[in-house]
Each structure stands twice: as C-alpha cells, then as structure tokens.
Enzyme design. Structure first.
Site, PDB file in Angstrom:
ATOM      1  N   ASP A   1       0.303   3.754   4.630  1.00  7.36           N
ATOM      2  CA  ASP A   1      -0.097   5.073   5.149  1.00  7.36           C
ATOM      3  C   ASP A   1      -0.657   5.015   6.567  1.00  7.36           C
ATOM      4  O   ASP A   1      -1.519   5.804   6.951  1.00  7.36           O
ATOM      5  CB  ASP A   1      -1.133   5.733   4.212  1.00  7.36           C
TER       6      ASP A   1
ATOM      7  N   LYS B   1       3.676   5.210   9.612  1.00  4.41           N
ATOM      8  CA  LYS B   1       4.981   4.602   9.927  1.00  4.41           C
ATOM      9  C   LYS B   1       6.050   5.684  10.099  1.00  4.41           C
ATOM     10  O   LYS B   1       6.912   5.593  10.970  1.00  4.41           O
ATOM     11  CB  LYS B   1       5.404   3.648   8.794  1.00  4.41           C
TER      12      LYS B   1
ATOM     13  N   GLN C   1       4.979   0.676   2.610  1.00  6.14           N
ATOM     14  CA  GLN C   1       3.690   0.055   2.280  1.00  6.14           C
ATOM     15  C   GLN C   1       3.131  -0.642   3.530  1.00  6.14           C
ATOM     16  O   GLN C   1       3.423  -0.222   4.630  1.00  6.14           O
ATOM     17  CB  GLN C   1       3.819  -0.912   1.090  1.00  6.14           C
TER      18      GLN C   1
ATOM     19  N   GLY D   1       5.480   7.070   0.899  1.00  6.79           N
ATOM     20  CA  GLY D   1       5.400   8.493   1.259  1.00  6.79           C
ATOM     21  C   GLY D   1       5.215   8.549   2.762  1.00  6.79           C
ATOM     22  O   GLY D   1       4.145   8.245   3.266  1.00  6.79           O
ATOM     23  N   HIS D   2       6.286   8.857   3.476  1.00  2.41           N
ATOM     24  CA  HIS D   2       6.253   8.834   4.945  1.00  2.41           C
ATOM     25  C   HIS D   2       6.329  10.265   5.466  1.00  2.41           C
ATOM     26  O   HIS D   2       7.337  10.944   5.291  1.00  2.41           O
ATOM     27  CB  HIS D   2       7.416   7.992   5.494  1.00  2.41           C
TER      28      HIS D   2
HETATM   29  P1  GDP Z   1       3.130   6.281   6.315  1.00  2.00           P
HETATM   30  O1  GDP Z   1       3.227   6.075   4.853  1.00  2.00           O
HETATM   31  O2  GDP Z   1       2.730   5.048   7.046  1.00  2.00           O
HETATM   32  O3  GDP Z   1       4.362   6.914   6.915  1.00  2.00           O
HETATM   33  O4  GDP Z   1       1.937   7.320   6.542  1.00  2.00           O
HETATM   34  P2  GDP Z   1       1.658   8.667   5.694  1.00  2.00           P
HETATM   35  O5  GDP Z   1       2.648   9.690   6.074  1.00  2.00           O
HETATM   36  O6  GDP Z   1       1.510   8.348   4.254  1.00  2.00           O
HETATM   37  O7  GDP Z   1       0.199   9.009   6.196  1.00  2.00           O
HETATM   38  C1  GDP Z   1      -0.072   9.222   7.541  1.00  2.00           C
HETATM   39  C2  GDP Z   1      -0.672  10.620   7.690  1.00  2.00           C
HETATM   40  O8  GDP Z   1      -1.252  10.726   8.960  1.00  2.00           O
HETATM   41  C3  GDP Z   1       0.349  11.747   7.619  1.00  2.00           C
HETATM   42  O9  GDP Z   1      -0.277  12.863   7.040  1.00  2.00           O
HETATM   43  C4  GDP Z   1       0.698  12.009   9.076  1.00  2.00           C
HETATM   44  O10 GDP Z   1       1.123  13.355   9.302  1.00  2.00           O
HETATM   45  C5  GDP Z   1      -0.638  11.748   9.717  1.00  2.00           C
HETATM   46  N1  GDP Z   1      -0.596  11.228  11.097  1.00  2.00           N
HETATM   47  C6  GDP Z   1       0.220  10.295  11.647  1.00  2.00           C
HETATM   48  N2  GDP Z   1      -0.157  10.008  12.910  1.00  2.00           N
HETATM   49  C7  GDP Z   1      -1.250  10.785  13.156  1.00  2.00           C
HETATM   50  C8  GDP Z   1      -2.145  10.918  14.268  1.00  2.00           C
HETATM   51  O11 GDP Z   1      -2.017  10.255  15.294  1.00  2.00           O
HETATM   52  N3  GDP Z   1      -3.178  11.813  14.123  1.00  2.00           N
HETATM   53  C9  GDP Z   1      -3.363  12.554  12.984  1.00  2.00           C
HETATM   54  N4  GDP Z   1      -4.396  13.387  12.922  1.00  2.00           N
HETATM   55  N5  GDP Z   1      -2.560  12.428  11.920  1.00  2.00           N
HETATM   56  C10 GDP Z   1      -1.519  11.556  12.009  1.00  2.00           C
HETATM   57  P1  IMO Z   2       3.606   3.957   2.222  1.00  2.00           P
HETATM   58  O1  IMO Z   2       5.016   3.456   2.520  1.00  2.00           O
HETATM   59  C1  IMO Z   2      -0.199   3.224   0.274  1.00  2.00           C
HETATM   60  C2  IMO Z   2      -0.112   0.935  -3.464  1.00  2.00           C
HETATM   61  C3  IMO Z   2      -0.515   1.682  -4.728  1.00  2.00           C
HETATM   62  C4  IMO Z   2      -1.103   0.538  -5.538  1.00  2.00           C
HETATM   63  C5  IMO Z   2      -0.190  -0.636  -5.184  1.00  2.00           C
HETATM   64  C6  IMO Z   2       0.924  -0.883  -6.206  1.00  2.00           C
HETATM   65  O2  IMO Z   2       3.507   5.426   2.139  1.00  2.00           O
HETATM   66  O3  IMO Z   2       2.646   3.314   3.153  1.00  2.00           O
HETATM   67  P2  IMO Z   2       3.209   0.341  -6.758  1.00  2.00           P
HETATM   68  O4  IMO Z   2       3.492   1.746  -7.175  1.00  2.00           O
HETATM   69  O5  IMO Z   2       3.912  -0.058  -5.513  1.00  2.00           O
HETATM   70  O6  IMO Z   2       3.416  -0.643  -7.867  1.00  2.00           O
HETATM   71  O7  IMO Z   2       1.624   0.324  -6.452  1.00  2.00           O
HETATM   72  O8  IMO Z   2       0.376  -0.319  -3.935  1.00  2.00           O
HETATM   73  N1  IMO Z   2       0.971   1.575  -2.690  1.00  2.00           N
HETATM   74  C7  IMO Z   2       0.787   2.239  -1.542  1.00  2.00           C
HETATM   75  N2  IMO Z   2      -0.359   2.544  -0.880  1.00  2.00           N
HETATM   76  N3  IMO Z   2       0.987   3.579   0.789  1.00  2.00           N
HETATM   77  C8  IMO Z   2       2.138   3.247   0.166  1.00  2.00           C
HETATM   78  O9  IMO Z   2       3.348   3.432   0.727  1.00  2.00           O
HETATM   79  C9  IMO Z   2       2.062   2.590  -1.083  1.00  2.00           C
HETATM   80  N4  IMO Z   2       2.974   2.155  -1.979  1.00  2.00           N
HETATM   81  C10 IMO Z   2       2.294   1.528  -2.938  1.00  2.00           C
HETATM   82  O10 IMO Z   2      -1.458   2.686  -4.442  1.00  2.00           O
HETATM   83  O11 IMO Z   2      -2.394   0.234  -5.066  1.00  2.00           O
HETATM   84 MG    MG Z   3       2.437   6.881   3.078  1.00  2.00          MG
END
Ligand code: GDP
Ligand code: IMO
Ligand code: MG
Length: 459
Positions: free
Chosen positions: A15, A18, A229, A45-46
């Site tokens: 999270d 990416k 991840q 979840g991107h």
């Molecule tokens: P990922 O799994 O690495 O793609 O990240 P996620 O989408 O799960 O979580 C990142 C969150 O931060 C999302 O809600 C994005 O919209 C938000 N985000 C990404 N870059 C920025 C930033 O520079 N500032 C803020 N405020 N939010 C951001």
């Molecule tokens: P993105 O790509 C954050 C964590 C789960 C749990 C562990 C194992 O959005 O960064 P799993 O379902 O893979 O067997 O869970 O890994 N986890 C993540 N945490 N972002 C993710 O993906 C994750 N995918 C798995 O919360 O601790």
């Molecule tokens: Mg994510």
C-alpha cells in the site's frame, strides 16, 4: 539494443502507492511497451485516480488507462470471477481487452481456496496472519503440491474433471484437517461465478510471459513489472510467517516471468513518508504499539470515526497520532476495508528492502499526509534486548525492540500551498532520506491524483 525490465516494488508492507506510480509511468508509454504483473493475486489493491474517478485494481495492471500492452504473468494467482468483475469496472470507452494477455502458467484460485483460507485463519485464533481472505496462500500451496489448476488447463476438455478432483481434495482437507463439512449449496453460487470467469478468461489472449517480455526487451521497448504487496511481505525475506505467499522482491520478476536475472534492471522503490501495515505481525515503529495493533484488528473504520471524529496529529498520545495519520492518509485497506496500522518511517527496514531489490530510484508518496504534524519522526536504528543495532534481527517478534528516532520539524500549512515546490522543512526531510537511503527520490507524492507530485529528477 535490448532494454531491461524495470521492477516497481513496494519497499514496506504494501500500500505504498504502487498503483499511482505505475499509472504515472504508464501514461508515458507507447503501444508496444509492456506492463506486467509477476506475482500475487487479488490480495493486491492498487488505487489510481483517473479523470477525477477512483479505481482500485486487484489483478489488472494499473497501466490500463495508458496505451501499453498489459500482461498477467506466470507467477500470479488468478481468481477468474474477480478478474471478470474487475474488467467490468473499466469504462467502456477504454479499449484494453485487445491489449491484455495472460500467462498459461498462472495458477487459478478456486472457490474452495477462499474457504480454505478463511477456515485456516479462523482455526489459528490469536495466531492468525490476518490474510486478505482471497485464497492466496492455498492457491500457491497447490502449486508447490504440484496439483494446481493453471490458466492453460482451461483450454482442455478435461478441465471440469480436473477441477472436480481438486475440489474433492479440498473438501477432504476441510473435513479431515479442520473438521469443516462443506455443503454443495455453499459452493453452488461461487462455482457458477468461477466458470463464468473461466469463460471470460478463455476470451483473453494466452501468451507465455517469457516470450512476450523477451520479445519486447529485444526490440528495445520499455517493460515495467508492477509489484504487488511489499518487500517486507516477501514469503522468504519478510517477517515470516506474517507474509504473503509469493516472492514480492525484484528477483521474483525472474521466476514470476521466466526471464534471466541479468535482464532485470534497477528497481523503482515506492515508499510512503510514514509506514503502514495491514494484518498481524511485528511493526517496531507503530504509533500506539500493541494498543494500535489490537484496535486495528478489532475495530472498523466507522468505530474509529465515531470515537475520534477529529484526531489530533500533535496529541500527547502516540495512539491518537497514529489515528490522525490513518485519518489524513485514508489508511483503510483497498481490498478488505480494514484499518491499516500506522507508524513512523523505519530506515533500517527500508535499507534492507532497498538492498534486496536494487532500488536505484525511489518515489516518496503521501508526504502531504504529514501536513499539520509539528514533529515528524524517523527511526534510524534500534535498541534490541538492550543493545544498539542497525541490522534487522532474524525474528522481530522474538526480541524486545525499541526504535531510536531522529526528529524533524513539520511545515506550516499544506504542501499544496507551495505549488510545485516543497517547503524547506519538507525538503530537509526528503534530502535526509535520499542521503541515508543512498538513492534518488525521483518525485514526491503530494496528493491522490497522478499530477499531485513534485518532480525532483526527470527519468
Ligand atoms: P498500492 O497498493 O501500493 O497501489 O497502494 P494503495 O492504493 O493500496 O494505497 C495507497 C493510497 O494512497 C491510495 O488511496 C492512493 O490513492 C493514495 N495515494 C497515493 N499517493 C498519494 C499521495 O502522494 N498523497 C496522498 N494523499 N495519497 C496518495
Ligand atoms: P498491495 O499490492 C498490504 C497482507 C495481508 C496479510 C498478509 C498475508 O495492495 O500493496 P494474503 O492474503 O496475501 O495471504 O495475506 O499480507 N497483504 C497486504 N498488505 N497490501 C497488500 O497488497 C497486501 N496483500 C497482502 O494483510 O497481513
Ligand atoms: Mg494496496
């Protein structure tokens, strides 16, 4: 000249942002360039914001709104029903199906994998991993047990028989190992969705990952490998057993796509200006420590909003500061809706991740979330069992670990008040990170949208 693949890797516990990073790079790619996923499944979840709308991708690479080819690689686990559902969330005027291909080697996640994941977590009680519940671990387990169904199998006549044989094995495991008797009724609806998903999957071009990637590289095209991840969730090098079940680090690009390691270039490492973690496991810089871990395990976002409608980032309580970070950063799981645990940046963990991934360039995200914090802390080393160390202990959960912090002053107002520049306090923080981590921060994220960035170096 042959180019090299560029992995985009999360350097923390996932999270990091990416999705936004990949979407931003993708917008500059051309039709013959390629974006691939090489591991993980819909546990990812991107989030990306496109034309003012929020999209969350779980299986489809985040570059879908660009022009490049997109590929779901061999190292992935794919839930066909989830893939079909996700494809429907993409606006009709975005033609992407013709640009998308999938590896025949990718593993299929079956409805019984989800049940196995959930029952296995339930029986672990307090020792649960906190999985996303998407069946990821049981799917990869079947691969190593050499009995998995793979995308290539769906094109053969015996697919339904193979499915039934494995499904029966899962039922036996559920009954014998977990004392859980699954009824056919429980599966019926899910199976219907699974086979509809399989039908959809058959309509997508099936291509060997190694072939499609090596061809693009030999033509000098750009190839981006979108990690899911983060490095600290890697099945071998993360904080085992609190990890996911795939190789999330850049060497996973080799095995996940079937390409030689020498074709993998320096990675772009994505890191947040603070740290978050979803699920169980050690987190040395967590604000509020154990109280936060338990709160995030047991409470829902609505409970937190009711109890802390306006958390104070400068509260004397670390726990409340952590809530403020979660509140300002909207740190709610994009896949599961869980509260993400929050804490300060951790340099020893980041150095570990940067080295493992050969992250030669960095993207610092969510610096704007620190608006309003008078003090910003960064962990620069630890005291472990009473001794100062800089290296990561083998098992963080079996030691008494206390972070040593360096404190930076916050800035006045919001980053957006400073336009495309950073205030001097923010710049000081960014320059310290660059120096300490030994890599350039190519841009700093200052908001959710693709253009909410402050560029520092042009790639
Ligand atoms: P990922 O799994 O690495 O793609 O990240 P996620 O989408 O799960 O979580 C990142 C969150 O931060 C999302 O809600 C994005 O919209 C938000 N985000 C990404 N870059 C920025 C930033 O520079 N500032 C803020 N405020 N939010 C951001
Ligand atoms: P993105 O790509 C954050 C964590 C789960 C749990 C562990 C194992 O959005 O960064 P799993 O379902 O893979 O067997 O869970 O890994 N986890 C993540 N945490 N972002 C993710 O993906 C994750 N995918 C798995 O919360 O601790
Ligand atoms: Mg994510």
């Amino acid at each position: 000249m042959r180019s090299k693949i560029t992995p985009i890797i999360g350097l923390q516990w996932g999270d990091e942002g990416k999705g936004k990073g990949v979407a931003r790079i993708a917008s500059g790619l051309r039709t013959e360039d390629l974006i691939v996923r090489f591991q993980g499944g819909n546990n990812a979840g991107h989030t990306i914001w496109h034309k003012g709308k929020c999209y969350v991708f779980h299986l489809i690479p985040s570059g879908v709104f660009g022009q490049a080819q997109i590929h779901l690689g061999a190292g992935m686990v794919i839930n066909p029903a989830a893939l079909k559902g996700e494809a429907k969330t993409i606006p009709r005027n975005v033609s992407f199906l013709g640009r998308m291909s999938v590896s025949p080697h990718a593993v299929l996640t079956m409805p019984t994998h989800l049940i196995l994941d959930s029952i296995s977590e339930k029986t672990k009680g307090k020792k649960k991993i906190g999985s996303t519940g998407k069946g990821i671990s049981p799917s990869y387990t079947d691969l190593t047990l050499r009995r998995a169904l793979r995308v290539g199998d769906i094109f053969y006549n015996d697919f339904k028989n193979k499915y039934k044989t494995l499904c029966d094995e899962h039922k036996r495991t559920l009954r014998n190992d977990f004392g859980y008797k699954m009824t056919n009724q429980e599966l019926r609806g899910k199976e219907k969705e699974f086979f509809e998903g399989v039908k959809f999957l058959r309509s997508i071009k099936s291509e060997n990952s190694s072939g499609i990637v090596l061809r693009a590289l030999s033509l000098g095209k750009k190839v981006i490998a979108e990690g899911a991840q983060g490095a600290l969730l890697d099945v071998r090098f993360g904080h085992y057993p609190y990890v996911t079940s795939s190789h999330t680090i850049s060497s996973g690009v080799g095995t996940g796509l079937g390409i030689p390691p020498s074709y993998i270039g320096g990675a772009i490492g994505i890191l947040k200006a603070y740290t978050t973690k979803v699920g169980e496991g050690p987190f040395p810089t967590e604000l509020g420590g154990k109280d936060s871990a338990i709160w995030c395990r047991d409470k829902k976002a609505i409970d937190e909003k009711t109890k802390f409608p306006k958390p104070n980032p400068n509260s004397k309580s670390d726990f409340e500061q952590g809530i403020a970070l979660r509140h300002f950063g909207n740190e709610i799981g994009a896949t599961t809706g869980r509260l993400r645990r929050t804490g300060w940046m951790d340099i020893p963990l980041l150095k570990y991740a940067i080295e493992m991934n050969n992250a030669t360039e960095l993207v610092l995200t969510k610096l704007d979330v620190l608006n309003g914090f008078k003090k910003i802390k960064v962990c620069i080393s630890y005291v472990v069992n009473g001794k100062k160390i800089n290296q990561i202990p083998f098992d963080l959960s079996r030691v008494d670990i206390k972070p040593i912090y360096k404190i930076f002053p916050g800035w006045k107002g919001e980053l957006s008040d400073y336009g495309k520049k950073l205030p001097k306090e923010a710049l000081q923080y960014v320059q310290f990170l660059e120096k300490t981590l030994g890599a350039k921060i190519i841009y700093v994220g200052t908001g959710v949208e693709e253009h909410h960035v402050v560029e520092r170096y042009w790639r």
